[in-house]
Design a protein around this motif. Structure first.
Motif, PDB file in Angstrom:
ATOM      1  N   ASN A   1       0.813  -1.219   0.000  1.00 44.39           N
ATOM      2  CA  ASN A   1       0.000   0.000   0.000  1.00 44.39           C
ATOM      3  C   ASN A   1       0.840   1.260   0.000  1.00 44.39           C
ATOM      4  OD1 ASN A   1      -2.642  -1.133   0.059  1.00 44.39           O
ATOM      5  ND2 ASN A   1      -2.303  -1.721   2.187  1.00 44.39           N
ATOM      6  N   HIS A   2       2.075   1.179   0.491  1.00 41.81           N
ATOM      7  CA  HIS A   2       2.988   2.322   0.526  1.00 41.81           C
ATOM      8  C   HIS A   2       2.356   3.523   1.236  1.00 41.81           C
ATOM      9  CE1 HIS A   2       5.518  -0.048  -2.015  1.00 41.81           C
ATOM     10  NE2 HIS A   2       4.710   0.023  -3.045  1.00 41.81           N
ATOM     11  N   TRP A   3       1.914   3.295   2.462  1.00 41.16           N
ATOM     12  CA  TRP A   3       1.247   4.360   3.201  1.00 41.16           C
ATOM     13  C   TRP A   3       2.226   5.486   3.546  1.00 41.16           C
ATOM     14  CZ3 TRP A   3      -3.651   3.881   2.676  1.00 41.16           C
ATOM     15  CH2 TRP A   3      -4.272   2.625   2.701  1.00 41.16           C
ATOM     16  N   ASN A   4       1.687   6.670   3.590  1.00 37.26           N
ATOM     17  CA  ASN A   4       2.422   7.836   4.050  1.00 37.26           C
ATOM     18  C   ASN A   4       2.856   7.598   5.500  1.00 37.26           C
ATOM     19  OD1 ASN A   4       2.114  10.452   5.720  1.00 37.26           O
ATOM     20  ND2 ASN A   4       2.476  11.206   3.670  1.00 37.26           N
ATOM     21  N   THR A   5       4.160   7.638   5.785  1.00 36.40           N
ATOM     22  CA  THR A   5       4.682   7.245   7.097  1.00 36.40           C
ATOM     23  C   THR A   5       5.811   8.179   7.517  1.00 36.40           C
ATOM     24  OG1 THR A   5       4.151   4.917   6.660  1.00 36.40           O
ATOM     25  CG2 THR A   5       5.718   5.343   8.424  1.00 36.40           C
ATOM     26  N   ASN A   6       5.924   8.411   8.824  1.00 35.01           N
ATOM     27  CA  ASN A   6       7.019   9.184   9.393  1.00 35.01           C
ATOM     28  C   ASN A   6       8.081   8.239   9.957  1.00 35.01           C
ATOM     29  OD1 ASN A   6       5.589  11.680   9.084  1.00 35.01           O
ATOM     30  ND2 ASN A   6       4.356  11.080  10.841  1.00 35.01           N
ATOM     31  N   TYR A   7       9.337   8.626   9.782  1.00 31.43           N
ATOM     32  CA  TYR A   7      10.445   7.867  10.348  1.00 31.43           C
ATOM     33  C   TYR A   7      11.338   8.803  11.162  1.00 31.43           C
ATOM     34  CZ  TYR A   7       9.209   3.958   7.352  1.00 31.43           C
ATOM     35  OH  TYR A   7       8.543   2.922   6.736  1.00 31.43           O
ATOM     36  N   TRP A   8      11.699   8.319  12.363  1.00 29.88           N
ATOM     37  CA  TRP A   8      12.635   9.046  13.218  1.00 29.88           C
ATOM     38  C   TRP A   8      14.048   8.567  12.937  1.00 29.88           C
ATOM     39  CZ3 TRP A   8      15.366   6.784  17.596  1.00 29.88           C
ATOM     40  CH2 TRP A   8      16.074   7.721  18.374  1.00 29.88           C
ATOM     41  N   LEU A   9      14.935   9.503  12.558  1.00 32.68           N
ATOM     42  CA  LEU A   9      16.341   9.214  12.328  1.00 32.68           C
ATOM     43  C   LEU A   9      17.140   9.946  13.404  1.00 32.68           C
ATOM     44  CD1 LEU A   9      15.086   8.452   9.569  1.00 32.68           C
ATOM     45  CD2 LEU A   9      17.124   9.409   8.485  1.00 32.68           C
ATOM     46  N   PRO A  10      17.832   9.214  14.286  1.00 35.01           N
ATOM     47  CA  PRO A  10      18.525   9.876  15.384  1.00 35.01           C
ATOM     48  C   PRO A  10      19.785  10.602  14.940  1.00 35.01           C
ATOM     49  CG  PRO A  10      18.937   7.509  15.428  1.00 35.01           C
ATOM     50  CD  PRO A  10      17.920   7.742  14.353  1.00 35.01           C
ATOM     51  N   GLY A  11      20.081  11.708  15.628  1.00 31.66           N
ATOM     52  CA  GLY A  11      21.357  12.363  15.454  1.00 31.66           C
ATOM     53  C   GLY A  11      22.422  11.645  16.268  1.00 31.66           C
ATOM     54  N   SER A  12      23.682  11.877  15.927  1.00 33.42           N
ATOM     55  CA  SER A  12      24.800  11.248  16.631  1.00 33.42           C
ATOM     56  C   SER A  12      26.023  12.128  16.461  1.00 33.42           C
ATOM     57  CB  SER A  12      25.074   9.853  16.071  1.00 33.42           C
ATOM     58  OG  SER A  12      25.692   9.944  14.795  1.00 33.42           O
ATOM     59  N   ALA A  13      27.128  11.755  17.094  1.00 31.34           N
ATOM     60  CA  ALA A  13      28.363  12.515  16.950  1.00 31.34           C
ATOM     61  C   ALA A  13      28.833  12.544  15.499  1.00 31.34           C
ATOM     62  CB  ALA A  13      29.454  11.925  17.842  1.00 31.34           C
ATOM     63  N   ASN A  14      28.412  11.565  14.729  1.00 32.11           N
ATOM     64  CA  ASN A  14      28.764  11.513  13.305  1.00 32.11           C
ATOM     65  C   ASN A  14      27.655  12.027  12.404  1.00 32.11           C
ATOM     66  OD1 ASN A  14      31.333  10.283  13.765  1.00 32.11           O
ATOM     67  ND2 ASN A  14      30.289   8.343  14.142  1.00 32.11           N
ATOM     68  N   GLY A  15      26.601  12.560  12.996  1.00 32.57           N
ATOM     69  CA  GLY A  15      25.490  13.084  12.212  1.00 32.57           C
ATOM     70  C   GLY A  15      24.301  12.141  12.209  1.00 32.57           C
ATOM     71  N   LEU A  16      23.418  12.339  11.280  1.00 30.94           N
ATOM     72  CA  LEU A  16      22.206  11.529  11.193  1.00 30.94           C
ATOM     73  C   LEU A  16      22.536  10.111  10.745  1.00 30.94           C
ATOM     74  CD1 LEU A  16      19.834  14.078   9.427  1.00 30.94           C
ATOM     75  CD2 LEU A  16      19.692  13.330  11.815  1.00 30.94           C
ATOM     76  N   THR A  17      21.734   9.173  11.226  1.00 34.55           N
ATOM     77  CA  THR A  17      21.899   7.783  10.803  1.00 34.55           C
ATOM     78  C   THR A  17      20.536   7.128  10.645  1.00 34.55           C
ATOM     79  OG1 THR A  17      22.771   5.617  11.437  1.00 34.55           O
ATOM     80  CG2 THR A  17      22.143   7.080  13.225  1.00 34.55           C
ATOM     81  N   ALA A  18      20.431   6.242   9.653  1.00 31.71           N
ATOM     82  CA  ALA A  18      19.204   5.465   9.471  1.00 31.71           C
ATOM     83  C   ALA A  18      19.214   4.226  10.362  1.00 31.71           C
ATOM     84  CB  ALA A  18      19.043   5.058   8.011  1.00 31.71           C
ATOM     85  N   THR A  19      20.352   3.924  10.976  1.00 30.19           N
ATOM     86  CA  THR A  19      20.419   2.825  11.930  1.00 30.19           C
ATOM     87  C   THR A  19      19.629   3.207  13.175  1.00 30.19           C
ATOM     88  OG1 THR A  19      22.614   2.209  11.127  1.00 30.19           O
ATOM     89  CG2 THR A  19      21.947   1.372  13.294  1.00 30.19           C
ATOM     90  N   GLY A  20      18.710   2.379  13.554  1.00 30.56           N
ATOM     91  CA  GLY A  20      17.857   2.703  14.685  1.00 30.56           C
ATOM     92  C   GLY A  20      16.647   3.539  14.321  1.00 30.56           C
ATOM     93  N   ALA A  21      16.410   3.742  13.022  1.00 26.46           N
ATOM     94  CA  ALA A  21      15.232   4.492  12.591  1.00 26.46           C
ATOM     95  C   ALA A  21      13.961   3.813  13.080  1.00 26.46           C
ATOM     96  CB  ALA A  21      15.212   4.606  11.066  1.00 26.46           C
ATOM     97  N   LYS A  22      12.987   4.615  13.502  1.00 22.31           N
ATOM     98  CA  LYS A  22      11.724   4.085  13.990  1.00 22.31           C
ATOM     99  C   LYS A  22      10.562   4.650  13.182  1.00 22.31           C
ATOM    100  CE  LYS A  22      13.088   3.509  18.858  1.00 22.31           C
ATOM    101  NZ  LYS A  22      12.758   3.876  20.271  1.00 22.31           N
ATOM    102  N   ALA A  23       9.631   3.777  12.808  1.00 23.26           N
ATOM    103  CA  ALA A  23       8.419   4.221  12.138  1.00 23.26           C
ATOM    104  C   ALA A  23       7.454   4.783  13.181  1.00 23.26           C
ATOM    105  CB  ALA A  23       7.768   3.074  11.384  1.00 23.26           C
ATOM    106  N   LEU A  24       6.799   5.888  12.843  1.00 22.39           N
ATOM    107  CA  LEU A  24       5.862   6.553  13.738  1.00 22.39           C
ATOM    108  C   LEU A  24       4.446   6.440  13.190  1.00 22.39           C
ATOM    109  CD1 LEU A  24       7.992   9.775  14.270  1.00 22.39           C
ATOM    110  CD2 LEU A  24       8.042   7.675  15.619  1.00 22.39           C
ATOM    111  N   LYS A  25       3.502   7.083  13.853  1.00 18.53           N
ATOM    112  CA  LYS A  25       2.132   7.125  13.359  1.00 18.53           C
ATOM    113  C   LYS A  25       2.097   7.800  11.987  1.00 18.53           C
ATOM    114  CE  LYS A  25      -0.043   5.328  16.916  1.00 18.53           C
ATOM    115  NZ  LYS A  25      -0.748   4.019  16.799  1.00 18.53           N
ATOM    116  N   ASN A  26       1.178   7.348  11.145  1.00 20.78           N
ATOM    117  CA  ASN A  26       0.997   7.986   9.849  1.00 20.78           C
ATOM    118  C   ASN A  26       0.637   9.453  10.059  1.00 20.78           C
ATOM    119  OD1 ASN A  26       1.373   5.467   8.856  1.00 20.78           O
ATOM    120  ND2 ASN A  26      -0.621   5.271   7.867  1.00 20.78           N
ATOM    121  N   GLY A  27       1.072  10.272   9.139  1.00 18.66           N
ATOM    122  CA  GLY A  27       0.806  11.701   9.245  1.00 18.66           C
ATOM    123  C   GLY A  27       2.000  12.472   8.748  1.00 18.66           C
ATOM    124  N   VAL A  28       1.856  13.765   8.669  1.00 15.39           N
ATOM    125  CA  VAL A  28       2.929  14.629   8.195  1.00 15.39           C
ATOM    126  C   VAL A  28       3.484  15.383   9.393  1.00 15.39           C
ATOM    127  CG1 VAL A  28       3.549  16.509   6.661  1.00 15.39           C
ATOM    128  CG2 VAL A  28       1.834  14.839   5.940  1.00 15.39           C
TER     129      VAL A  28
END
Length: 500
Positions: free
Chosen positions: A260-287
């Motif tokens: 379905n490819h729903w519209n989804t939010n993802y949390w990408l954490p910051g780190s000493a090396n910058g942003l990373t997709a490792t540990g990304a978490k899907a959140l509630k649908n929405g903008v």
């Protein structure tokens, strides 16, 4: 278009432009915080382009005519004062302004997205301006990102372009922007989105010649665009969710987990090396359109709006949706996003009633209206019908507390028929096309700024001040497109986009 176009909410804030330009049929077209620590450890909770200590507002008229060129676009800086924003103190710029890189051309959409920070470290905030449909060489929709420098006199015509490092791999460079300190080095970074899933980050500040301290990429788990489906990240929102002193990034896009490819939010954490997709978490649908500390626990809370209805035209049911739209608050913690709660206009003590097509949650913003240390929330409902006036729009203010958003008391709602609010309820005004809660008087309290499609799409910005304890209409005013140097030919959409 692929089948999933009937299943997804396309966020680009100018989605309303097509409907409005055609017939104003009422389709739907970003963040400040209670404290800098909850939103971004580096960036203040409001822009200050002239360094006077009072918050300023940057907005655009993205589809404005410039010297006869349709849709070339303009940006407008409205400078704060003890009496708020007005047409008297402002700067209006286009690509035909002296010093601004490029040339105003039809369809450039200069100002499609905006982000601010003091990129060059001179003490004045600067403005990043996206023009995703600008033609670059032979690339019709290559897109550009321009930095306009701040000064003691405010935004200047002096600026530089941030070059696209990989123009052959995508289009629409600059369709989404976010400025924050993702690696905690004390210097602002600029995240740039395009039609590809990959986000480019220019780190360590940006010199006056346009050279960043460095750059890298991060790829969230969202769909890249194609020729017929030209999307990548639809919205980028920055803030410190886990309280580690580094900003995180919320990326809104179309997920790849399901067919379905729903519209989804993802949390990408910051780190000493910058942003990373490792540990990304899907959140509630929405903008996602806001991060701030709503409950005062020191962690940034994520506020997102899903303005679409539960059932779409093809009969599909959208996850975590509600009739007329809904809002989700995902509270932050030391491990990132945690508990989520949702509400809509049918929730107790929320003004209004949920009706199909209202668009509740189309835009959101956070700021401390009453100075109690808790971020308060404004929610827009631009397609709200009032009486016989369809799609006239209204906005709702809800207050933060130690237990989160307070749905038990204190809620306020404003429409143009509210006593003291400038203007009148009119069909397709779309009052609340964009909203901001920022201190533009220097009193330490966030005021309410509302964009609308006033006067057939010319657009207007309405200012409603805080009286120290709540939003009030005393001293309110509306700023028309024609009064800030924006051409009213066509549908300029002045006030439809505010800088985050």
């Amino acid at each position: 278009m692929p089948q999933e176009t009937t299943r997804m909410h396309t966020f680009p804030r100018l989605a309303l432009a097509t409907a409005t330009a055609a017939a104003l049929t009422g389709g739907l077209l970003t963040f400040s915080a209670a404290s800098a620590s909850a939103a971004d450890p580096l960036k203040a909770a409001r822009a200050d382009f002239n360094g006077d200590g009072i918050g300023d507002i940057a907005t655009s008229a993205t589809t404005a005519y410039v010297n006869g060129h349709k849709g070339a676009g303009q940006v407008v800086a409205l400078y704060g004062s003890a009496s708020g924003i007005s047409t008297a103190k402002r700067t209006t710029l286009s690509q035909n302004s002296t010093g601004v890189p490029g040339t105003a051309e039809a369809g450039d959409q200069f100002g499609y997205d905006l982000a601010y920070a003091d990129f060059n470290g001179d003490g004045y905030d600067d403005l990043a301006v996206g023009s995703p449909t600008e033609k670059v060489g032979t690339d019709t929709d290559g897109g550009t990102v321009t930095l306009l420098w701040g000064s003691e006199n405010g935004l200047t015509g002096k600026g530089v372009d941030i070059k696209d490092p990989s123009p052959s791999s995508h289009d629409y460079w600059g369709q989404t922007l976010a400025a924050a300190d993702f690696d905690g080095d004390g210097k602002p970074d600029l995240a740039v989105g395009s039609s590809a899933a990959t986000v480019w980050v220019f780190k360590g500040g940006i010199a006056s010649n346009g050279t960043p301290g460095g750059r890298y990429t991060v790829k969230p788990p969202i769909q890249s665009g194609t020729a017929s489906w030209p999307y990548g990240p639809l919205k980028l929102t920055a803030g410190d969710v886990n309280g580690d002193g580094r900003s995180d990034l919320i990326v809104d896009g179309y997920e790849t987990r399901t067919s379905n490819h729903w519209n989804t939010n993802y949390w990408l954490p910051g780190s000493a090396n910058g942003l990373t997709a490792t540990g990304a978490k899907a959140l509630k649908n929405g903008v996602v359109t806001g991060i701030g500390d709503i409950n005062g626990d020191g962690f940034g809370d994520i506020v997102s709006g899903a303005s679409w209805d539960t059932t779409l035209s093809d009969g599909s049911t959208v996850p975590d949706s509600a009739k007329g739209g809904r809002v989700a608050v995902t509270y932050g913690s030391a491990t990132g996003p945690a508990k989520a709660v949702m509400f809509n206009q049918n929730s107790s003590n929320v003004p209004g009633t949920s009706e199909k097509g209202d668009g509740f949650g189309w835009d959101l913003d956070l700021g401390d209206v009453n100075g109690d240390g808790y971020a308060d929330l404004v929610v827009s409902t631009p397609n709200e019908d009032i009486g016989s006036k369809t799609n006239t729009g209204q906005v709702t203010v809800l207050y933060g507390s130690a237990s989160g958003i307070d749905l038990a008391s204190g809620a306020q709602s404003f429409a143009q028929s509210t006593a003291g609010v400038p203007g009148d309820d009119e069909k397709n005004d779309l009052f609340g096309a964009d909203v901001k809660l920022d201190d533009v008087t220097g009193d330490g309290r966030a005021d309410l700024i509302i964009g609308s499609y006033e006067n057939g799409g010319d657009g207007a910005v309405t200012y409603l001040p805080s009286n120290g304890s709540k939003i009030t209409t005393t001293g309110s005013r509306a700023l028309a497109a024609s009064k800030v140097g924006v051409s009213t030919s066509g549908v300029p959409q002045f006030g439809a986009v505010f800088a985050d």
